[in-house]
Design a protein around this motif. Structure first.
Motif, PDB file in Angstrom:
ATOM      1  N   GLN A 133      -6.161  -1.465  -6.418  1.00  0.00           N
ATOM      2  CA  GLN A 133      -7.249  -0.648  -5.888  1.00  0.00           C
ATOM      3  C   GLN A 133      -6.719   0.738  -5.572  1.00  0.00           C
ATOM      4  OE1 GLN A 133      -8.980  -3.730  -2.985  1.00  0.00           O
ATOM      5  NE2 GLN A 133     -10.757  -2.683  -3.876  1.00  0.00           N
ATOM      6  N   ARG A 134      -7.506   1.731  -5.948  1.00  0.00           N
ATOM      7  CA  ARG A 134      -7.137   3.129  -5.733  1.00  0.00           C
ATOM      8  C   ARG A 134      -8.297   3.845  -5.064  1.00  0.00           C
ATOM      9  NH1 ARG A 134      -4.121   5.792 -10.263  1.00  0.00           N
ATOM     10  NH2 ARG A 134      -5.930   7.133 -10.274  1.00  0.00           N
ATOM     11  N   VAL A 135      -7.979   4.727  -4.123  1.00  0.00           N
ATOM     12  CA  VAL A 135      -8.980   5.602  -3.516  1.00  0.00           C
ATOM     13  C   VAL A 135      -8.667   7.000  -4.022  1.00  0.00           C
ATOM     14  CG1 VAL A 135      -9.949   6.506  -1.369  1.00  0.00           C
ATOM     15  CG2 VAL A 135      -9.190   4.117  -1.480  1.00  0.00           C
ATOM     16  N   VAL A 156     -15.193  10.020  -1.416  1.00  0.00           N
ATOM     17  CA  VAL A 156     -14.099   9.360  -2.125  1.00  0.00           C
ATOM     18  C   VAL A 156     -14.660   8.216  -2.960  1.00  0.00           C
ATOM     19  CG1 VAL A 156     -12.392  10.000  -0.378  1.00  0.00           C
ATOM     20  CG2 VAL A 156     -13.538   7.776  -0.231  1.00  0.00           C
ATOM     21  N   GLU A 157     -13.870   7.789  -3.915  1.00  0.00           N
ATOM     22  CA  GLU A 157     -14.286   6.674  -4.759  1.00  0.00           C
ATOM     23  C   GLU A 157     -13.197   5.614  -4.763  1.00  0.00           C
ATOM     24  OE1 GLU A 157     -16.248   5.749  -9.103  1.00  0.00           O
ATOM     25  OE2 GLU A 157     -15.750   7.799  -8.559  1.00  0.00           O
ATOM     26  N   ASP A 170     -10.118  14.185  -8.860  1.00  0.00           N
ATOM     27  CA  ASP A 170      -8.993  13.722  -9.678  1.00  0.00           C
ATOM     28  C   ASP A 170      -7.722  13.499  -8.868  1.00  0.00           C
ATOM     29  OD1 ASP A 170     -10.496  13.772 -12.005  1.00  0.00           O
ATOM     30  OD2 ASP A 170     -10.045  15.874 -12.391  1.00  0.00           O
ATOM     31  N   THR A 171      -7.831  13.499  -7.539  1.00  0.00           N
ATOM     32  CA  THR A 171      -6.652  13.375  -6.679  1.00  0.00           C
ATOM     33  C   THR A 171      -6.521  11.949  -6.147  1.00  0.00           C
ATOM     34  OG1 THR A 171      -6.875  15.688  -6.009  1.00  0.00           O
ATOM     35  CG2 THR A 171      -5.504  14.275  -4.614  1.00  0.00           C
ATOM     36  N   LEU A 172      -5.372  11.314  -6.423  1.00  0.00           N
ATOM     37  CA  LEU A 172      -5.091   9.982  -5.900  1.00  0.00           C
ATOM     38  C   LEU A 172      -4.703  10.101  -4.434  1.00  0.00           C
ATOM     39  CD1 LEU A 172      -4.599   6.928  -6.283  1.00  0.00           C
ATOM     40  CD2 LEU A 172      -2.280   7.506  -7.046  1.00  0.00           C
ATOM     41  N   ALA A 227       0.827  -1.210   0.000  1.00  0.00           N
ATOM     42  CA  ALA A 227       0.000   0.000   0.000  1.00  0.00           C
ATOM     43  C   ALA A 227       0.860   1.259   0.000  1.00  0.00           C
ATOM     44  CB  ALA A 227      -0.905   0.003   1.228  1.00  0.00           C
ATOM     45  N   ASP A 228       0.360   2.281  -0.683  1.00  0.00           N
ATOM     46  CA  ASP A 228       1.001   3.589  -0.714  1.00  0.00           C
ATOM     47  C   ASP A 228      -0.042   4.657  -0.414  1.00  0.00           C
ATOM     48  OD1 ASP A 228       3.763   2.986  -1.562  1.00  0.00           O
ATOM     49  OD2 ASP A 228       2.774   2.221  -3.365  1.00  0.00           O
ATOM     50  N   TYR A 229       0.338   5.587   0.434  1.00  0.00           N
ATOM     51  CA  TYR A 229      -0.522   6.692   0.835  1.00  0.00           C
ATOM     52  C   TYR A 229       0.039   7.973   0.216  1.00  0.00           C
ATOM     53  CZ  TYR A 229      -2.101   3.311   4.280  1.00  0.00           C
ATOM     54  OH  TYR A 229      -2.596   2.185   4.890  1.00  0.00           O
TER      55      TYR A 229
END
Length: 126
Positions: free
Chosen positions: A84-86, A66-67, A90-92, A54-56
């Motif tokens: 999987q991305r949250v 959030v999506e 348009d911001t990761l 995981a990366d924050y």
């Protein structure tokens, strides 16, 4: 899948607690099955987490919408790897690769073809 950030998801500063991103992703994976009228646990077996990375990037905050985006990255006989991305607009915010092993009666098992129709939804829905 869209998720609103509630007070219970945050720390004292109103920022999403790091472990809750994993919960958001788990909900999104489960929702694919529920939206098809199924359960993530079937008589054929179930998926367990074998590993993840995981990366924050940016924090989500109280009240944010959030999506969670889920994509099938790799398919093997008894496991799959997802990305999987949250995101917020348009911001990761968060991204993880997760390997799920399919288990039946406590042992690794071949993923039934019938489940691949559900798994394929991970590439078309969030």
């Amino acid at each position: 899948m869209k998720i609103r950030v509630y007070y219970e998801d945050t720390d004292a500063a109103g920022i999403v607690y790091y472990a809750n991103y994993l919960k958001f992703c788990e909900r999104a994976r489960s929702e694919i099955f529920f939206s098809a009228g199924l359960s993530p646990q079937t008589e054929e077996g179930y998926f367990v987490v074998k590993g993840l990375q995981a990366d924050y990037y940016e924090p989500a905050k109280l009240g944010d919408m959030v999506e969670v985006e889920t994509k099938l990255a790799e398919r093997k006989r008894a496991s799959i790897r997802l990305l999987q991305r949250v995101v917020r607009e348009d911001t990761l915010l968060f991204e993880m690769g997760i390997r799920l092993a399919f288990v039946k009666e406590g042992r690794p098992a071949k993923i039934p073809e019938s489940l691949y129709s559900i798994i394929s939804l991970w590439n078309s829905e969030s």
